[in-house]
Design a protein around this motif. Sequence first.
Motif, PDB file in Angstrom:
ATOM      1  N   ALA A 382       0.835  -1.204   0.000  1.00  0.00           N
ATOM      2  CA  ALA A 382       0.000   0.000   0.000  1.00  0.00           C
ATOM      3  C   ALA A 382       0.866   1.249   0.000  1.00  0.00           C
ATOM      4  O   ALA A 382       0.614   2.198  -0.757  1.00  0.00           O
ATOM      5  N   ALA A 383       1.897   1.253   0.866  1.00  0.00           N
ATOM      6  CA  ALA A 383       2.782   2.416   0.909  1.00  0.00           C
ATOM      7  C   ALA A 383       3.471   2.631  -0.439  1.00  0.00           C
ATOM      8  O   ALA A 383       3.533   3.754  -0.956  1.00  0.00           O
ATOM      9  N   THR A 385       2.460   1.529  -3.411  1.00  0.00           N
ATOM     10  CA  THR A 385       1.488   1.868  -4.446  1.00  0.00           C
ATOM     11  C   THR A 385       1.011   3.309  -4.328  1.00  0.00           C
ATOM     12  O   THR A 385       0.903   4.024  -5.326  1.00  0.00           O
ATOM     13  N   VAL A 386       0.728   3.742  -3.085  1.00  0.00           N
ATOM     14  CA  VAL A 386       0.234   5.105  -2.887  1.00  0.00           C
ATOM     15  C   VAL A 386       1.299   6.129  -3.253  1.00  0.00           C
ATOM     16  O   VAL A 386       1.013   7.141  -3.915  1.00  0.00           O
ATOM     17  N   ALA A 389       1.551   6.253  -6.952  1.00  0.00           N
ATOM     18  CA  ALA A 389       0.373   6.898  -7.533  1.00  0.00           C
ATOM     19  C   ALA A 389       0.407   8.406  -7.338  1.00  0.00           C
ATOM     20  O   ALA A 389       0.029   9.172  -8.237  1.00  0.00           O
ATOM     21  N   VAL A 390       0.880   8.860  -6.171  1.00  0.00           N
ATOM     22  CA  VAL A 390       0.983  10.305  -5.933  1.00  0.00           C
ATOM     23  C   VAL A 390       1.999  10.933  -6.886  1.00  0.00           C
ATOM     24  O   VAL A 390       1.766  12.008  -7.460  1.00  0.00           O
ATOM     25  N   SER A 393       0.550  10.999 -10.354  1.00  0.00           N
ATOM     26  CA  SER A 393      -0.514  11.999 -10.426  1.00  0.00           C
ATOM     27  C   SER A 393       0.051  13.408 -10.498  1.00  0.00           C
ATOM     28  O   SER A 393      -0.515  14.277 -11.186  1.00  0.00           O
ATOM     29  N   ILE A 501      -6.150   9.836  -7.891  1.00  0.00           N
ATOM     30  CA  ILE A 501      -5.011   9.070  -7.357  1.00  0.00           C
ATOM     31  C   ILE A 501      -5.367   7.587  -7.182  1.00  0.00           C
ATOM     32  O   ILE A 501      -4.585   6.707  -7.573  1.00  0.00           O
ATOM     33  N   PRO A 502      -6.524   7.228  -6.602  1.00  0.00           N
ATOM     34  CA  PRO A 502      -6.851   5.795  -6.516  1.00  0.00           C
ATOM     35  C   PRO A 502      -6.948   5.120  -7.883  1.00  0.00           C
ATOM     36  O   PRO A 502      -6.557   3.963  -8.036  1.00  0.00           O
ATOM     37  N   ALA A 505      -3.525   4.392  -8.939  1.00  0.00           N
ATOM     38  CA  ALA A 505      -3.003   3.251  -8.173  1.00  0.00           C
ATOM     39  C   ALA A 505      -3.537   1.935  -8.731  1.00  0.00           C
ATOM     40  O   ALA A 505      -2.790   0.947  -8.833  1.00  0.00           O
ATOM     41  N   LEU A 553      -9.910   0.247  -2.222  1.00  0.00           N
ATOM     42  CA  LEU A 553      -9.340   1.445  -2.840  1.00  0.00           C
ATOM     43  C   LEU A 553     -10.298   2.028  -3.876  1.00  0.00           C
ATOM     44  O   LEU A 553     -10.516   3.244  -3.936  1.00  0.00           O
TER      45      LEU A 553
END
Length: 570
Positions: A382-383, A385-386, A389-390, A393, A501-502, A505, A553
Amino acid sequence: MRYLAGRAGALLAVVAVIGLLPRLTRTDPALTILHARYADRPPTPEVLDAIRAETGLDGGPLRVLGAWAAGLLRGDLGDSWVSGQPVGPDVTSAFGVSLTLMGVSLTVAALLALALAGGTLRRGARRRLVTTRAGAGAAVLAALPEFLLAAVLATVLAVQLGWFPALGWGGPEQIVLPALAMGVPAGALLGRLLDDALPAAFAEPWARAATAHGLPARRIAGQALRRVLPALLPQLGLVVVGLTGGAVAVETLYAVPGLGGTALAAALAQDLPVLQACVLFLLLLGVAAGLAARLGSRALLGPARTDGALPPLVAPALPTRHAVTVAAVVLAAVFAAVVLTGLARDPLHADAAARLASPSAAHPLGTDSLGRDVLARLAHGAARTVLAAVAVSAVTLVLGLVAGAVRAGALIETANALPAVLAGLLVAGVAGPGPWGAAGAVAAVAWAPLAAHTAALCAQERAAPHVAVARALGAGRWHRLRRHILPGVVPPVVRHAVLRIPAVALALASLGFLGLGTAAPAPEWGRMLSENMAYAERAPWAVLAPAAALAALGALAVLTSAAVRGRGRG
């Protein structure tokens, strides 16, 4: 004519990039061919030069592109670098399989869309419409990527319950799960759009007049569908484009011999002639769907298209539901708690004695095939991927603002019609699979919605009275842009980028699922799904845990977006 010329130019540019793949790859194509077909020969300069001359790769970029284009005009798609056989027959056969799968998937999507909007259609035809009926459930289904639904369906319906075959192609029973995996998200999207548009149609004067004259509810419902379909047909074209990208993952997971699986295998093997043909067929299929949707919309509108007799649909105001905001906050809190709990664990520690262990106090979400803690890998994934994604983005935000400000309409529409998976296949064919390639592939197409939003806001701001006053007072172009236009454009586009953002991701996770993203053993949700699919019968938790995280998500993205829109209306 200008519209067609601009779109044709952008399409030709994409086709040219496909044709130049052999010159864009970072590896020597001659070495790829040598290792695949002539493993017994030494890689001497003479041998490599002979292979280049034999395959037509000894010329410059223009010569390579010209030879490829000339072959297309003759119906020759080239020869595979791996097998040495002509590409045409295999790709044509795969194209037929993909067309069949997409046709059945579209049928599933249409039936689901009508089912979701059926309540609104019946109530509206009887003048008892209060609000839409599809709800957040349809929006969450629409946000689920095809590869995720395919993995869940295969795990539950095929492996656990044994209702359908998990692999293969040929019989009617083998098309059910792939068609559901592709058709359900598409149908949920179309159903939600249809459900949102119908109240505006039933609120128009013609509907009230039809009811007053005693027309049957069935006829009124049919006219309402005809009223909203012209606006929905372009979205149907985008749905077909999305199916071309979703087919790659679905066909790979279910071992369907279609264009998607063929393209992925070619990208991983860097068999560029096969990849070129597959991507070209998928691209042309998406373009043809978009053109057919546009023509269908014009045919449905008829004379109203030119005489201005058909006003735009204006939906009636709906009450804001604070429960959506509460649900988004609760889901975000649960999501954060799971991530924080798992970050304290080691995602790479493998315990051979605990392979495929079921959930317990020591391993709350069980372990995978190597004995690694699923919760730890989920949290660290998750860390990763987020953060990715940030970063993507942020890049797409800059690209979208620039492209929208200069009004690159043809380029925006072309990029918007390319699924991230196709871009990922092209990047993998050139540079090989990897996290940077996956991020670049997603960024290459994810800027288009932001650019379209920017272009619309810029046009609106340029027509505003305060900009006209500034121009009359002698303000220069850059002063007007910096002080009068951008302040009204940047904040809503930034909010749009944050809401996407999701989705970014999920796009990165889909490429990871296909093996085009982060390499093992690094934790990544898409790769966790693909790594554990083989053990879905013995350890379903290893598949369902990342699937639930990806579904959460998507749900969080939908609920957050709905909450923001609700606050905006309020």
